[in-house]
Design a protein around this motif. Structure first.
Motif, short mmCIF file in Angstrom:
data_model
loop_
_atom_site.label_atom_id
_atom_site.label_comp_id
_atom_site.label_asym_id
_atom_site.label_seq_id
_atom_site.Cartn_x
_atom_site.Cartn_y
_atom_site.Cartn_z
N UNK A 99 75.58 89.54 -99.01
CA UNK A 99 74.53 90.60 -99.39
C UNK A 99 74.67 90.98 -100.82
N UNK A 100 75.92 91.72 -100.87
CA UNK A 100 76.14 92.07 -102.34
C UNK A 100 76.10 90.87 -103.64
N UNK A 101 76.61 89.75 -103.10
CA UNK A 101 76.65 88.53 -103.98
C UNK A 101 75.20 88.30 -104.25
N UNK A 102 74.35 88.36 -103.33
CA UNK A 102 72.82 87.97 -103.51
C UNK A 102 72.28 88.78 -104.37
N UNK A 103 72.58 90.26 -104.17
CA UNK A 103 71.92 91.23 -104.98
C UNK A 103 72.18 91.39 -106.15
N UNK A 104 73.61 91.05 -106.53
CA UNK A 104 74.19 91.44 -108.03
C UNK A 104 74.17 89.97 -108.67
N UNK A 105 73.85 88.99 -108.17
CA UNK A 105 73.40 87.74 -108.78
C UNK A 105 74.82 87.06 -109.35
N UNK A 106 75.94 87.21 -108.61
CA UNK A 106 77.35 86.62 -108.84
C UNK A 106 78.01 86.67 -107.90
N UNK A 107 79.08 85.76 -107.79
CA UNK A 107 80.09 85.88 -106.60
C UNK A 107 80.90 87.20 -106.90
N UNK A 108 81.11 87.73 -105.73
CA UNK A 108 81.60 89.21 -105.59
C UNK A 108 83.00 88.96 -104.63
N UNK A 109 84.06 89.83 -104.86
CA UNK A 109 85.05 89.93 -104.00
C UNK A 109 84.90 91.48 -103.13
#
Length: 252
Positions: A99-109
Motif C-alpha cells: 500500500x505504501x509502495x503504491x501510494x509513494x510510487x516506488x519500492x519501499x522497505x
C-alpha cells in the motif's frame, strides 16, 4: 554489482506524529531538516497513506526518486501489519508495504517503528559493536522495543504489551501515560523502574538503550532508574526511527 545508495528517505509513523527526513547512509546522519505532520485523527489507512505522500513532497526536489524506508507501530511480518498500536484497527492484516509502495510510487522497505530505532543504534549508534543482548526501548505514545543480539535485530519484541495490573504496561509507563496522569517526572520514573526491573528479570540484557521523544530530556528521569545493565540514551534520540527506516535500503 549495483552501487549502494548514498541517500534515502526515512518515514517514521507514530501515534502522535508522522516524521520524515533524508538520511546520509554513509554516516547515519540527517541530510535534511526533519519534517513533521500530526498523525491524522483515527490513523486510518487512507489518511496515513496520504500524509506519508505529503511528507515526501515537503522534503522537496532532493527527495525525488530516492529509496524509502517506512517504520510503523505494529508487528510487521513479510510486509503485513499484524497488530495496530495507537493507530486504526483497520491496519490489522493489511499488506501495508504494498500500500505504501503504491501510494509513494516506488519500492519501499517496511519495518516496526521500534525495530527501526534499534537498527539506527545498531548500525550508527550506541549499539554498534556491542556484544550480547541490547534492548532498545522507545518511550512515547506507547513503549516500543527492539532486541539487538550480537549485531542482529530480533524483530517484533513488543515489550510495551507486557501485562501489568491486567493491562499493557505502556498504558502505565509510557511518556503519554505520564502526561495523561499529570504526574511529576519523579513519580513517572518510579513507574519506569517497574518496567525496566521486570524486563531485566526476564531477559538479563547487557545494555538498555532509551529512545523516543523523552530521550531529549534524560536528566529528568534516567538518573532515577537503577538496573544491573548499563542504561544509556539513544545516540540518535527521536530521529532514530527515521534513520533506521532509511537504513533498511542497505539490507541486513
Amino acid at each position: 554489482m549495483t552501487e549502494a545508495p548514498q541517500l534515502a528517505i526515512g518515514i517514521d509513523i507514530g501515534g502522535t506524529g508522522m516524521k520524515a527526513g533524508i538520511v546520509d547512509l554513509a554516516t547515519g546522519t540527517m541530510k535534511s531538516d526533519r519534517v513533521r505532520i500530526p498523525t491524522p485523527t483515527g490513523a486510518t489507512p487512507p489518511d496515513v497513506l496520504a500524509t506519508a505522500r505529503e511528507l515526501t513532497t515537503m522534503l522537496g526536489d532532493e527527495a525525488a526518486g530516492l529509496p524509502i524506508g517506512v517504520c510503523f507501530p505494529a508487528i510487521v511480518k513479510n510486509g503485513v501489519t499484524l497488530s495496530a498500536a495507537n493507530v486504526s484497527e483497520e491496519w490489522v492484516g493489511l499488506e501495508a508495504d504494498k500500500m505504501f509502495s503504491d501510494t509513494l510510487g516506488r519500492e519501499i522497505h517496511f519495518v516496526n517503528d521500534a525495530d527501526a530505532a534499534g537498527l539506527a543504534e545498531l548500525k550508527f549508534g550506541v549499539a554498534k559493536g556491542q556484544p550480547g543482548l541490547s534492548i532498545m526501548t522507545t518511550l512515547g505514545t506507547g513503549i516500543g522495543s527492539a532486541f539487538l543480539f550480537d549485531g542482529k535485530l530480533v524483530p517484533n519484541s513488543e515489550l510495551g504489551h507486557l501485562i501489568w495490573k491486567g493491562k499493557s504496561i505502556e498504558l502505565y509507563a509510557s511518556a503519554s501515560a505520564r502526561e495523561r496522569a499529570d504526574i511529576s517526572w519523579a513519580k513517572w520514573t518510579k513507574r519506569l523502574q517497574k518496567f525496566y526491573s521486570h524486563v531485566e528479570m526476564l531477559f538479563s540484557p547487557d545494555l538498555f538503550i532509551v529512545g523516543g521523544g523523552v530521550s531529549k530530556n534524560p536528566e529528568k528521569f534516567l538518573p532515577g532508574i537503577k538496573t544491573n545493565a548499563p542504561i544509556v540514551v539513544a545516540e540518535h534520540q527521536n530521529n532514530a526511527g527515521i534513520i533506521g527506516a532509511a537504513s533498511l535500503v542497505l539490507g541486513s
